[in-house]
Design an enzyme around this catalytic site. Structure first.
Site, PDB file in Angstrom:
ATOM      1  N   GLU A  25      -3.843  11.013  -3.886  1.00  0.00           N
ATOM      2  CA  GLU A  25      -4.494   9.750  -4.257  1.00  0.00           C
ATOM      3  C   GLU A  25      -4.376   8.726  -3.128  1.00  0.00           C
ATOM      4  O   GLU A  25      -3.612   8.920  -2.175  1.00  0.00           O
ATOM      5  CB  GLU A  25      -3.877   9.185  -5.533  1.00  0.00           C
ATOM      6  CG  GLU A  25      -2.394   8.880  -5.411  1.00  0.00           C
ATOM      7  CD  GLU A  25      -1.954   7.689  -6.263  1.00  0.00           C
ATOM      8  OE1 GLU A  25      -2.633   6.639  -6.249  1.00  0.00           O
ATOM      9  OE2 GLU A  25      -0.904   7.803  -6.920  1.00  0.00           O
ATOM     10  N   LYS A 159       8.385   5.573 -13.922  1.00  0.00           N
ATOM     11  CA  LYS A 159       9.437   4.574 -13.730  1.00  0.00           C
ATOM     12  C   LYS A 159       9.697   3.806 -15.001  1.00  0.00           C
ATOM     13  O   LYS A 159       8.810   3.668 -15.831  1.00  0.00           O
ATOM     14  CB  LYS A 159       8.959   3.481 -12.780  1.00  0.00           C
ATOM     15  CG  LYS A 159       8.556   3.876 -11.468  1.00  0.00           C
ATOM     16  CD  LYS A 159       8.348   2.576 -10.674  1.00  0.00           C
ATOM     17  CE  LYS A 159       8.062   2.958  -9.260  1.00  0.00           C
ATOM     18  NZ  LYS A 159       6.839   3.724  -9.208  1.00  0.00           N
TER      19      LYS A 159
HETATM   20  N1  PSU Z   1       3.142   4.182  -9.800  1.00  0.00           N
HETATM   21  C1  PSU Z   1       3.769   4.258  -8.604  1.00  0.00           C
HETATM   22  N2  PSU Z   1       3.034   4.100  -7.471  1.00  0.00           N
HETATM   23  C2  PSU Z   1       1.689   3.879  -7.489  1.00  0.00           C
HETATM   24  C3  PSU Z   1       1.037   3.830  -8.771  1.00  0.00           C
HETATM   25  C4  PSU Z   1       1.804   3.983  -9.879  1.00  0.00           C
HETATM   26  O1  PSU Z   1       4.960   4.449  -8.542  1.00  0.00           O
HETATM   27  O2  PSU Z   1       1.074   3.740  -6.428  1.00  0.00           O
HETATM   28  C5  PSU Z   1      -0.443   3.652  -8.815  1.00  0.00           C
HETATM   29  C6  PSU Z   1      -1.134   5.012  -9.033  1.00  0.00           C
HETATM   30  O3  PSU Z   1      -2.327   5.023  -8.279  1.00  0.00           O
HETATM   31  C7  PSU Z   1      -1.455   4.989 -10.514  1.00  0.00           C
HETATM   32  C8  PSU Z   1      -1.758   3.534 -10.706  1.00  0.00           C
HETATM   33  O4  PSU Z   1      -2.538   5.807 -10.873  1.00  0.00           O
HETATM   34  O5  PSU Z   1      -0.802   2.849  -9.933  1.00  0.00           O
HETATM   35  C9  PSU Z   1      -1.678   3.125 -12.161  1.00  0.00           C
HETATM   36  O6  PSU Z   1      -2.109   1.807 -12.281  1.00  0.00           O
HETATM   37  P1  PSU Z   1      -2.193   1.146 -13.716  1.00  0.00           P
HETATM   38  O7  PSU Z   1      -0.778   1.045 -14.190  1.00  0.00           O
HETATM   39  O8  PSU Z   1      -2.830  -0.183 -13.468  1.00  0.00           O
HETATM   40  O9  PSU Z   1      -3.035   2.033 -14.556  1.00  0.00           O
END
Ligand code: PSU
Ligand code: MN
Length: 308
Positions: A25, A159
């Site tokens: 990603e 996390k």
């Molecule tokens: N968690 C991490 N690092 C990240 C992300 C999540 O430890 O970079 C990023 C990923 O791309 C994940 C996104 O798909 O955040 C999720 O965002 P949201 O919580 O807004 O859906």
């Protein structure tokens, strides 16, 4: 649909040959880590996947074009970009029309990997159910995408910026198998255990590749979540990191940060409050996930070739 996507020549050749490929990603590059650590991470992860005998395919939207497989100049531009969109799957069409550049989240990356024909994807952490979701309704689209897109996602668990028990409940509702690699416990990203059991444990990459093939053969159209614990030597002290995360969540609440800004805000805040220790652990676990994902991809390609 394939015409919508621009594959790099290397990825196109690998797809043609049935060679192992690992999707990656790009929101982790654009919104998950600061420059230049993000660039170093992106390059390092690609190199590790190659070293395992697979082809890396970093996925992003560049000037409105859906790209699968980036070159080094693309990675560098993304890593340095300051006005870049964070695109989940639902954002892709509008971003394309506006010819914008976007980092793709887990949900968007799964969608594009599936369209390209790539079955395995490595990242750090997936999104999930945020703490307080009973009030905010903030549940990542990553979870609903996992419920409808058949990509295997290798992560280090989630996390505790998230509500981990609720995240596991939603994954169950979405019919997503949660398999821990070499552990009984579902890992919590910076630490090897969340205190909760994973649904299943598999101890080898061959078994995981077999499970992928069987999951499909059974007609299951959901993704599979592989939870790979951070290596012992890189794990953070649970009480230290939990305290840091609590402080970051409190700051987000106090400053009213919500919606798609919330996760990037929390990641940056945790990095600041931990004086870089979270970033170091994050890089180590992403590298570990990429290496395992590449090994799974190699086994998966071999099994598929054997079955004809
Ligand atoms: N968690 C991490 N690092 C990240 C992300 C999540 O430890 O970079 C990023 C990923 O791309 C994940 C996104 O798909 O955040 C999720 O965002 P949201 O919580 O807004 O859906
Ligand atoms: Mn959200």
């Amino acid at each position: 649909m394939k015409d919508l996507i621009k594959l790099s020549a290397e990825v196109a050749d690998a797809l043609q040959a049935g060679a192992p490929i690992v999707a990656l990603e790009s929101t982790i590059i654009t919104h998950g880590m600061p420059y230049p650590a993000n660039l170093e991470m992106a390059r390092g992860v690609e190199a590790l996947i190659r070293a395992e005998g697979a082809i890396p395919a970093t996925i992003a939207v560049i000037d409105g074009e859906l790209r699968v497989g980036l070159d080094d100049a693309d990675l560098e531009a993304l890593a340095q970009a300051t006005t870049v969109v964070k695109a989940s799957g639902r954002d892709l069409a509008a971003v394309m029309v506006r010819k914008q550049t976007a980092g793709t989240t887990v949900s968007a990356t799964m969608r594009l990997a599936e369209l390209a024909g790539i079955e395995i994807f490595a990242t750090g952490g997936v999104g999930g159910v945020h703490r307080g979701a009973e009030q905010s309704f903030d549940i990542s689209a990553d979870l609903t995408e996992l419920g409808q897109t058949g990509t295997t996602v290798v992560c280090a668990g989630v996390k505790s910026i998230l509500d981990i028990p609720k995240t596991l409940e939603v994954l169950e509702t979405q019919r997503v198998p949660v398999i821990a690699y070499g552990s009984d416990d579902f890992p919590a990203f910076f630490t090897r255990s969340s205190g909760l059991k994973a649904d299943h444990r598999l101890d080898s990459v061959e078994e995981i590749a077999q499970a992928m093939i069987l999951h499909r053969a059974l007609g299951s159209q959901t993704g599979i979540l592989i939870a790979n614990p951070i290596p012992e030597a890189d794990a953070l002290d649970p009480s230290f990191i939990d305290g840091t995360i609590d402080d970051a969540v409190a700051e987000a609440d106090a400053s009213g940060v919500t919606r798609k800004e919330l996760t990037p805000f929390l990641l940056a805040k945790i990095n600041e409050l931990s004086e870089g220790r979270s970033l170091k652990a994050n890089i180590a676990l992403v590298r570990n996930n990429a290496a395992i994902a590449a090994k799974i991809a190699v086994a998966h390609a071999r099994f598929r070739a054997e079955k004809g």
